[in-house]
Enzyme design. Structure first.
Site, PDB file in Angstrom:
ATOM      1  N   TRP A 105       0.839  -1.207   0.000  1.00  0.00           N
ATOM      2  CA  TRP A 105       0.000   0.000   0.000  1.00  0.00           C
ATOM      3  C   TRP A 105       0.867   1.247   0.000  1.00  0.00           C
ATOM      4  O   TRP A 105       0.561   2.228  -0.679  1.00  0.00           O
ATOM      5  CB  TRP A 105      -0.976  -0.015   1.170  1.00  0.00           C
ATOM      6  CG  TRP A 105      -1.944  -1.153   1.095  1.00  0.00           C
ATOM      7  CD1 TRP A 105      -2.082  -2.166   1.984  1.00  0.00           C
ATOM      8  CD2 TRP A 105      -2.911  -1.408   0.052  1.00  0.00           C
ATOM      9  NE1 TRP A 105      -3.074  -3.028   1.571  1.00  0.00           N
ATOM     10  CE2 TRP A 105      -3.585  -2.584   0.395  1.00  0.00           C
ATOM     11  CE3 TRP A 105      -3.253  -0.750  -1.128  1.00  0.00           C
ATOM     12  CZ2 TRP A 105      -4.601  -3.137  -0.402  1.00  0.00           C
ATOM     13  CZ3 TRP A 105      -4.261  -1.285  -1.925  1.00  0.00           C
ATOM     14  CH2 TRP A 105      -4.915  -2.455  -1.555  1.00  0.00           C
TER      15      TRP A 105
ATOM     16  N   ASP B  60      -1.357   6.707   6.330  1.00  0.00           N
ATOM     17  CA  ASP B  60      -2.468   5.809   5.985  1.00  0.00           C
ATOM     18  C   ASP B  60      -2.625   4.853   7.169  1.00  0.00           C
ATOM     19  O   ASP B  60      -1.728   4.058   7.451  1.00  0.00           O
ATOM     20  CB  ASP B  60      -2.103   5.045   4.699  1.00  0.00           C
ATOM     21  CG  ASP B  60      -3.105   3.952   4.334  1.00  0.00           C
ATOM     22  OD1 ASP B  60      -4.083   3.730   5.078  1.00  0.00           O
ATOM     23  OD2 ASP B  60      -2.887   3.305   3.285  1.00  0.00           O
TER      24      ASP B  60
ATOM     25  N   LYS C 177     -11.596  -1.854   7.148  1.00  0.00           N
ATOM     26  CA  LYS C 177     -10.746  -2.778   7.878  1.00  0.00           C
ATOM     27  C   LYS C 177     -11.204  -2.854   9.336  1.00  0.00           C
ATOM     28  O   LYS C 177     -11.577  -3.895   9.820  1.00  0.00           O
ATOM     29  CB  LYS C 177      -9.276  -2.341   7.802  1.00  0.00           C
ATOM     30  CG  LYS C 177      -8.770  -2.081   6.384  1.00  0.00           C
ATOM     31  CD  LYS C 177      -8.596  -3.356   5.572  1.00  0.00           C
ATOM     32  CE  LYS C 177      -8.541  -3.116   4.081  1.00  0.00           C
ATOM     33  NZ  LYS C 177      -7.392  -2.427   3.566  1.00  0.00           N
TER      34      LYS C 177
END
Ligand SMILES: *Cc1c(COP(=O)(O)O)cnc(C)c1O
Length: 361
Positions: A101, A171, A195
């Protein structure tokens, strides 16, 4: 009705209590005679939902008044572009690449300016967090970027990097609300909620007001990607992901009722310990991450034998422990044990692993 123990990395397990409440309100939300799905985002009822959600999030995280809270769409992945578009005034940003990511965010930023990889753990399949105490931060860097918890690899920063005074952008998709956080250490905190917080479709961005530019740094930034557009409209520039925001709001209330983020951290530490302690003593299973960098949320492990991994996943699924297959770049298994996974789920998984180990010795 039958519920499994769902170890998915995301979309992921939600508190059962929240799902039940949502079910109760499905056809008639608090006397409005309609579902939240059917409601105008400009209605009084929705106005209260989004304002209450924001206030509860501010209470949970202790978000100071000089930070905006935005409820956005486009996934965390869209912020990979929005971050440089809004912030790259000098056209330079430093990225710490600790997984897929972070790497995607780094690659996206290269489209809009000079993105510099100042540290990486790719040499060992991202199984650790690099030393970030003295990085070669660029003098004119507009920000330093991290992915704080690496969902795929199961690593987490235990200490934030030394940004040498530059703005930190993080993030936090897979560690959002898993522990207390000092928001003032960050310029921007953002994450997809699917998540640890809610259903897919909502991204929450917490941005220090002085970092929201009048005009985005990159010319011709789409209106929807300019943070100012959403900040000025209190996340209602266009139709927001109403139902997702409503569920997030319920999760915030649930977290408050549970005792807030300090209590969640305690529970998450205790829960992860059950699994890590077993991995450390097991002769069959082993963790893939350097111990000091282990995540409390995502726990990858392997047997070292592909066929044995496959057998384990198959038998675990049949026993009601689902979505344990690891990411293809790590292989093996991954148990995501977010806030809503009860400790019994992890205890039962470990009991199952012990039995599997005995049966396959
Ligand atoms: C899942 C995930 C993403 C991608 O999220 P989308 O909402 O699918 O774009 C980004 N970063 C992290 C840390 C993630 O876990």
């Amino acid at each position: 009705m039958h519920r499994v123990y769902n170890f998915s990395a995301g979309p992921a397990v939600l508190p059962e209590e929240v799902l039940r409440e949502a079910a109760d309100e499905m056809l008639d939300y608090q006397g409005t005679g309609m579902s939240v799905m059917e409601m105008s985002h400009r209605s009084a009822a929705f106005d209260e939902i989004i304002k209450t959600a924001e206030q509860d999030l501010r209470d949970l995280m202790g978000i100071p008044d000089n930070y905006k809270v935005l409820f956005l769409q486009g996934g965390a992945s869209q912020q990979f572009a929005a971050v440089p578009m809004n912030l790259m005034k000098n056209g330079v940003a430093d990225y710490i690449v600790t997984g897929q990511w972070a790497k995607k965010a780094y690659q996206e930023a290269q489209k809009y300016g000079k993105a510099v990889k100042v540290a990486s753990s790719e040499d060992k399949t991202f199984s650790y967090i690099p030393d970030c105490s003295d990085l070669p931060i660029d003098d004119d860097a507009d920000y330093v970027y991290i992915c704080e918890n690496n969902t795929i690899y199961g690593t987490k920063y235990k200490k934030l990097p030394n940004t040498k005074g530059k703005t930190l952008v993080a993030d936090v998709s897979s560690c959002f609300l898993s522990e207390p956080v000092d928001v003032t250490k960050y310029g921007v905190i953002y994450g997809g909620v699917q998540k640890n917080v809610g259903p897919a479709g909502v991204v929450i961005a917490i941005i220090r007001e002085d970092l929201i530019p009048e005009k985005p740094a990159v010319e011709n930034t789409p209106t929807m990607l300019a943070w100012k557009t959403q900040a000025d409209a209190d996340s209602l520039y266009n139709t927001p992901p109403c139902y997702g925001i409503y569920i997030c709001g319920k999760v915030f209330k649930w977290l408050k009722k549970m005792g807030g983020l300090e209590e969640m951290q305690k529970r998450n530490i205790a829960k992860a310990k059950v699994l890590y302690d077993f991995l450390d003593e097991s002769k069959l299973f082993k963790g893939t991450v350097r111990k000091e960098d282990r995540s409390l949320m995502n726990v990858p492990f392997v047997t070292g034998d592909k066929d044995m991994d496959a057998k384990f996943i198959k038998e675990a699924t049949a026993a009601g422990f689902v979505n344990l297959k690891g990411h293809r770049t790590v292989g093996g298994m991954r148990a995501s044990i977010y806030n809503a996974m009860p400790i019994e789920g992890v205890e039962k998984l470990v009991a199952f692993m012990k039995q599997f180990e005995a049966d396959n010795a």
